[in-house]
Design an enzyme around this catalytic site. Structure first.
Site, short mmCIF file in Angstrom:
data_model
loop_
_atom_site.label_atom_id
_atom_site.label_comp_id
_atom_site.label_asym_id
_atom_site.label_seq_id
_atom_site.Cartn_x
_atom_site.Cartn_y
_atom_site.Cartn_z
CG HIS A 118 -1.91 1.06 1.34
ND1 HIS A 118 -1.80 2.30 1.68
CD2 HIS A 118 -3.32 0.85 1.08
CE1 HIS A 118 -2.67 3.04 1.67
NE2 HIS A 118 -3.96 2.11 1.32
CG ASP B 202 0.32 -2.88 6.43
OD1 ASP B 202 -0.55 -3.14 7.09
OD2 ASP B 202 0.34 -2.25 5.31
CD GLN C 248 -6.75 -4.81 3.87
OE1 GLN C 248 -7.65 -5.67 3.86
NE2 GLN C 248 -6.88 -3.34 3.73
CE LYS D 239 -7.44 -0.43 5.89
NZ LYS D 239 -8.18 -0.02 4.83
CB CYS E 287 -3.84 3.14 -1.67
SG CYS E 287 -4.79 4.68 -1.30
#
Length: 421
Positions: free
Chosen positions: A138, A215, A218, A241, A379
């Site tokens: 991202h 990261d 997600q 999220k 993104c």
């Protein structure tokens, strides 16, 4: 009484059971509405998830009965708010299996967390030092590192991907050198759904003495993540999220690493003593939490984490995998569909185009039929450049989606295709 505590009792009584999607859906009031004459089919979970009633109630209860600034207050409201906020930190610690609660730093979200790490590590970066990211990142895990390239003369290396959206692990091993200072890689691609082999990647980075940032924006909403098992040095994620409010997130960092890093911002809780001659910094986690935080966001994140942890995440992951497989089979029955991101290990994302049709037009017609998807580059412009496309249509799934949602999506998509062609 502290609402966070009473909320958690409610969650425990409600959710200590086998995963049941109908009971899950019933807890999300927004999913009960219609878009005109069509029931809402929400498939934009990669951008933000919806919030269960218990999180909404916790936010309302905080502002109704506990609103106060936290830390150092002697009055009851401040003490209750502080307790709730710090309980939330402990709940997050337990959920990701951090060894200490003060290894969990509240931030504004994933982007803020990555910028914090990049800024603080940047103080030690010298010209020629190397930073490794991947082709799946991202923008928020690209741009902060580019700042260090421009400001410090660091070298940014990128792990390439193949046409399926999988990273090349052989090239990754070759990119690592004794000059590598940090590797920052997403656990799950927001654009393609690819699940990366993070544990293996961390081991390789540590062999050359590099730090590793995961990261997890997600991933945490789809399956269990254990920071001690991964042995990562940092992990970042966003509340919105993860069934929690917007504007709040988390940075996990190993105690030994966080203690060595300089603070990101000055003021508020991050100080221990201040004179005009010198300031000394507070202990963890406050060293990195300058200013009045998003208190209700932190509490809401704690409630959401507790709610999620009461579910059997193995069952959740299996349910979502089955749903994604079903959606993949059904969408490929339509003419002109091109899928992007066909990795062997995926989570929660169908990214696609329809031959000859602009994604925005398709997304608009889906919206008119009550189906919410996202169109564009998500993104992740380098991914789109790799495929030589301007963007995709992305349907992203969560634990409250159903096969009925998929069927409605496919029906609406087929109708949109026929209308546009």
């Amino acid at each position: 009484m502290n609402y966070l505590f009473t909320s958690f009792i409610f969650v425990e009584k409600l959710e200590k059971m086998t995963f049941d999607v109908d009971k899950i859906r019933a807890q999300f009031p927004i999913l009960k509405q219609s878009m005109g004459k069509y029931p809402l089919v929400y498939l934009d979970n990669g951008a933000t998830t919806q919030k269960p009633q218990i999180v909404i109630d916790a936010i309302t209860a905080y502002y109704t009965s506990e609103n106060s600034n936290i830390h150092r207050g002697v009055h009851t409201l401040s003490q209750n708010a502080t307790t709730a906020y710090e309980e939330a930190r402990s709940l997050i610690q337990n959920h990701i299996n951090a060894s200490k609660s003060y290894e969990c730093i509240f931030t504004k979200g994933t982007t803020d967390s990555i910028n914090l790490v990049a800024h603080s590590i940047g103080k030690t970066i010298q010209a020629g030092d190397e930073i490794i990211i991947s082709a799946l990142e991202h923008h928020s895990n690209i741009v902060p590192w580019q700042f260090l390239v421009e400001e410090k003369g660091a070298i940014l290396k990128v792990i390439p991907m193949n046409s399926k959206g999988e990273l090349d692990m052989n090239v990754y091993a070759e990119l690592l050198t004794d000059k590598t200072k940090i590797v920052a890689v997403t656990q799950v691609s927001n654009a393609l759904g690819t699940i990366n082999p993070i544990k293996e990647m961390v081991k390789k980075a540590h062999k050359v003495g590099a730090l590793f940032l995961v990261d997890a924006a997600q991933s945490l909403q789809h399956f269990s993540v254990d920071v001690q098992d991964l042995d990562c040095d940092f992990m970042v994620f966003s509340g919105h999220k993860l069934f929690a409010p917007t504007g709040v997130g988390m940075l996990y960092g190993k105690e030994s690493v966080l203690k060595e890093l300089p603070p990101y911002q000055g003021g508020g809780d991050m100080i221990k003593t201040v004179t005009f001659e010198k300031t000394t910094y507070n202990e963890l986690p406050h060293k990195f939490e300058a200013g009045t935080p998003n208190i209700v966001g932190g509490i809401g994140l704690g409630v959401a984490i507790k709610w999620l942890s009461e579910l059997n995440l193995t069952e959740v992951q299996k349910y979502e995998d089955d749903l994604l497989n079903y959606a993949t089979v059904e969408i490929l029955k339509l003419e002109g569909i091109k899928l992007y991101g066909t990795a062997e290990h995926k989570s929660g994302v169908l990214s696609f185009l329809v031959d000859g049709l602009h994604p925005y037009d398709v997304g608009t017609l889906l919206n008119q039929q009550g189906v919410a998807v996202r169109t564009g580059h998500h993104c992740t412009q380098p991914i789109m450049d790799f495929y030589q496309i301007p963007g995709t249509i992305r349907a992203s799934f969560s634990l409250y989606n159903t096969k009925a949602d998929v069927d409605a999506f496919i029906k609406a998509l087929n109708r949109a295709i026929n209308m546009l062609k």
